[in-house]
Design an enzyme around this catalytic site. Structure first.
Site, PDB file in Angstrom:
ATOM      1  CD  GLU A 164      -1.135   3.976   8.132  1.00 14.31           C
ATOM      2  OE1 GLU A 164      -0.918   4.409   9.286  1.00 14.31           O
ATOM      3  OE2 GLU A 164      -1.292   4.707   7.153  1.00 14.31           O
ATOM      4  CG  ASN A 205      -4.644   3.401   8.824  1.00 11.20           C
ATOM      5  OD1 ASN A 205      -4.788   2.414   8.121  1.00 11.20           O
ATOM      6  ND2 ASN A 205      -4.146   4.538   8.385  1.00 11.20           N
ATOM      7  CG  HIS A 214      -0.790   9.026   3.726  1.00 13.61           C
ATOM      8  ND1 HIS A 214      -0.890   7.678   3.951  1.00 13.61           N
ATOM      9  CD2 HIS A 214      -0.409   9.556   4.919  1.00 13.61           C
ATOM     10  CE1 HIS A 214      -0.563   7.393   5.215  1.00 13.61           C
ATOM     11  NE2 HIS A 214      -0.273   8.528   5.828  1.00 13.61           N
ATOM     12  CD  GLU A 216      -4.319   7.544  10.176  1.00 19.04           C
ATOM     13  OE1 GLU A 216      -3.683   8.588  10.394  1.00 19.04           O
ATOM     14  OE2 GLU A 216      -4.073   6.479  10.750  1.00 19.04           O
ATOM     15  CE1 TYR A 228      -1.244   3.679  12.925  1.00 17.27           C
ATOM     16  CE2 TYR A 228       0.802   2.572  13.486  1.00 17.27           C
ATOM     17  CZ  TYR A 228       0.001   3.194  12.557  1.00 17.27           C
ATOM     18  OH  TYR A 228       0.434   3.336  11.264  1.00 17.27           O
ATOM     19  NE  ARG A 277      -3.218   2.572   2.736  1.00 18.69           N
ATOM     20  CZ  ARG A 277      -3.118   3.403   3.781  1.00 18.69           C
ATOM     21  NH1 ARG A 277      -2.462   3.036   4.859  1.00 18.69           N
ATOM     22  NH2 ARG A 277      -3.679   4.591   3.756  1.00 18.69           N
TER      23      ARG A 277
HETATM   24  C1  GBH Z   1      -0.677   7.046  11.001  1.00 18.83           C
HETATM   25  O1  GBH Z   1      -1.296   7.977  11.835  1.00 18.83           O
HETATM   26  C2  GBH Z   1      -0.334   7.676   9.670  1.00 18.83           C
HETATM   27  O2  GBH Z   1      -1.234   7.277   8.652  1.00 18.83           O
HETATM   28  C3  GBH Z   1       1.075   7.436   9.231  1.00 18.83           C
HETATM   29  O3  GBH Z   1       1.412   8.295   8.176  1.00 18.83           O
HETATM   30  C4  GBH Z   1       1.992   7.585  10.421  1.00 18.83           C
HETATM   31  O4  GBH Z   1       3.343   7.574  10.055  1.00 18.83           O
HETATM   32  C5  GBH Z   1       1.670   6.463  11.373  1.00 18.83           C
HETATM   33  O5  GBH Z   1       0.330   6.451  11.713  1.00 18.83           O
HETATM   34  C6  GBH Z   1       2.486   6.471  12.656  1.00 18.83           C
HETATM   35  O6  GBH Z   1       2.222   7.614  13.411  1.00 18.83           O
HETATM   36  O7  GBH Z   1       1.416  13.364  19.474  1.00 18.83           O
HETATM   37  O8  GBH Z   1      -0.155  12.829  21.246  1.00 18.83           O
HETATM   38  O9  GBH Z   1      -0.670  14.583  19.653  1.00 18.83           O
HETATM   39  C7  GBH Z   1      -1.605   7.483  13.121  1.00 18.83           C
HETATM   40  C8  GBH Z   1      -2.451   8.416  13.918  1.00 18.83           C
HETATM   41  C9  GBH Z   1      -2.559  10.571  14.843  1.00 18.83           C
HETATM   42  C10 GBH Z   1      -1.098   9.033  15.789  1.00 18.83           C
HETATM   43  C11 GBH Z   1      -1.852  11.726  15.516  1.00 18.83           C
HETATM   44  C12 GBH Z   1      -0.390  10.153  16.509  1.00 18.83           C
HETATM   45  C13 GBH Z   1      -0.603  12.351  17.454  1.00 18.83           C
HETATM   46  C14 GBH Z   1      -0.776  12.119  18.915  1.00 18.83           C
HETATM   47  N1  GBH Z   1      -1.681   9.462  14.578  1.00 18.83           N
HETATM   48  N2  GBH Z   1      -1.296  11.259  16.756  1.00 18.83           N
HETATM   49  S1  GBH Z   1       0.003  13.320  19.885  1.00 18.83           S
END
Ligand code: GBH
Length: 488
Positions: free
Chosen positions: A388, A318, A130, A177, A320, A84
């Protein structure tokens, strides 16, 4: 690296399950102003002092624009059957607009990448957006704040992609996202285009309104692109189109307290259903959001609602991590976009939400992932494509044997894939069709620069050629999926 914990899960994933890595153009390509590419808001952001934590830019990133052949070859040794990637709009149409010229060198790049993937038996999944909108559109009319001006430009960009790549790309994702794009870019102001109400950080913006306007633009323009694809391209190209939403699991801080249970559900709705309800369920925003936000939340016209509902043919997911969520007793702040809740790292019993990675927001919480897969499947009843999931790990600073033997990441995948995902399929009956690990190589992690390493391949950023060093997790994933996927 044994498969002890998944012995009973042999062959539980469908034989046509897609597995591989996800990446984003702005994070890996480099060549930021080469071969006719226009600049994007992330080029501007990276070149603005003080925005990126390590002061870096993505000018070179990991130079995948030059080394894509080597990268596809390496990916092949990782045993993947899908990849992807995202297309940089400003490579295809440097100025972005529907009357602006197409850059043939940009087309050529993605066309070659796609051919190289297919030659190697790797199925391409392409994301149109993106986060890297052409800077020219931001300057011209304020980007997505201007739905009427923006929509035809995005539709035309998508049309060019379908026309030029759709003979070979059969899996399309409009937006990656949309919620993160709008919240980080327009509410917190920590991502491009760096707007918020907070004047110590951003010169312009309004966190209480703009995130909701931009989200509306994303949903409606996604709807137009999806309709165009299905009417004009799908009949002969025979691909599918959808959207990818972010979402973490929200777990009640006190699982016995109905107020915390309600707060956790509200948090899920603000984060996920904001986009997913209009697309998959109701054609409208969740009632909990309307109740808190009132007229600051845009309204769908009847036509928009019809356009958006049913506009995604799968659920692109996505995810995490997990957070604990506690109810608040005070009224919501004007800039709140989370459902008026408190977010905690530990629950009422002092149990942490998961083991720490090298990234503050990300803790390893596989059980929450399984709950979220169930919650999404139950609420939306759509096949899920995990687009993701992955992690950073502490101490990954040099490609030493220890670092390359990335046991923390292996354990993360064992939990998220080997336990959560595979058991959600086998024991809970959730329909899951893909898993893309984030990510193939260490890369430019947006405002965190090169410090957060999410790769299953270590990158020596100091070296001219951004030398690649495989981490053991890449081989673990190969073994794991070979075990989990049913033989055809
Ligand atoms: C994804 O976002 C993205 O699609 C990708 O590009 C990125 O590299 C990957 O995840 C890893 O981060 O710092 O406490 O304010 C994931 C969602 C949203 C997670 C914003 C981190 C910031 C939290 N992200 N968030 S904070």
């Amino acid at each position: 690296m044994d498969l002890q914990s998944v012995q009973d899960l042999k062959g539980v994933l469908r034989s046509d399950f897609y597995h591989g890595y996800a990446t984003a153009a702005a994070q890996i390509e480099g060549a930021w102003n080469k071969d006719g590419k226009g600049i994007s808001i992330w080029d501007t952001f990276g070149h603005t002092p003080g925005k990126v934590s390590d002061g870096s830019t993505a000018d070179d990133a990991v130079r995948s624009y030059e080394f894509y052949r080597e990268d596809v070859a390496l990916m092949k040794t990782y045993g993947v059957n899908a990849y992807r990637f995202s297309i940089a709009w400003s490579r295809i149409i440097p100025l972005g607009g529907c009357d602006d010229p197409v850059n043939e060198q940009g087309i050529q790049y993605y066309s070659s990448l796609i051919d190289e993937l297919i030659r190697n038996g790797i199925t391409p999944f392409a994301t149109l957006f993106h986060w890297d909108i052409p800077q020219a559109l931001e300057d011209r009319y304020g980007g997505m704040l201007n739905q009427n001006a923006y929509t035809p430009d995005f539709v035309r960009y998508a049309r060019v992609c379908f026309e030029r790549f759709g003979d070979r790309v059969k899996h399309w994702i409009t937006y990656n996202e949309p919620g993160v794009y709008t919240l980080a870019g327009y509410a917190a102001g920590v991502h491009a285009p760096a707007r918020s109400s907070f004047r110590e950080r951003n010169a312009e913006g309004d966190s209480s309104t703009e995130p909701f306007i931009v989200a509306h633009t994303e949903l409606v323009s996604h709807g137009y692109v999806s309709r165009m694809y299905r009417e004009e391209f799908q009949p002969h190209q025979k691909g599918s189109i959808g959207i990818t939403l972010h979402g973490n699991w929200s777990e009640p801080w006190d699982e016995e307290d109905p107020l915390d249970q309600a707060a956790a559900e509200r948090a899920r709705e603000f984060e996920i259903s904001w986009f997913a309800d209009p697309v998959y369920k109701t054609g409208d925003y969740p009632a909990s959001m309307r109740a808190q936000l009132g007229d600051r939340l845009p309204r769908f016209t009847a036509e928009e609602s019809k356009l958006v509902l049913g506009s995604s043919e799968f659920y692109g997911m996505n995810s995490y991590t997990t957070f604990f969520v506690k109810h608040k007793t005070t009224p919501p702040d004007i800039n709140d976009h989370k459902g008026n809740v408190e977010i905690h790292d530990e629950n009422r019993h002092g149990i942490p939400r998961g083991e720490e990675s090298d990234t503050p927001w990300l803790r390893a919480a596989p059980e929450g992932f399984r709950k979220l897969l169930n919650w999404i499947y139950k609420r939306y009843q759509m096949p899920i494509y995990v687009t993701e999931n992955g992690t950073t790990a502490k101490g990954e600073v040099a490609p030493t044997p220890d670092v390359l033997d990335d046991q923390f990441r292996i354990k993360f995948f064992e939990g998220y894939v080997g336990s959560a995902l595979a058991r959600a399929v086998k024991e809970d009956g959730v329909d899951i069709r893909s898993y893309f690990a984030w990510t193939f190589t260490d890369n430019w992690e947006w405002a965190a620069g090169y410090s957060d390493r999410f790769g299953c391949t270590f990158i020596d950023f100091e070296s001219e050629e951004k030398k690649r060093y495989p981490k053991q997790s890449a081989y673990y994933l190969d073994k794991l999926f070979t075990h989990l996927i049913r033989e055809a």
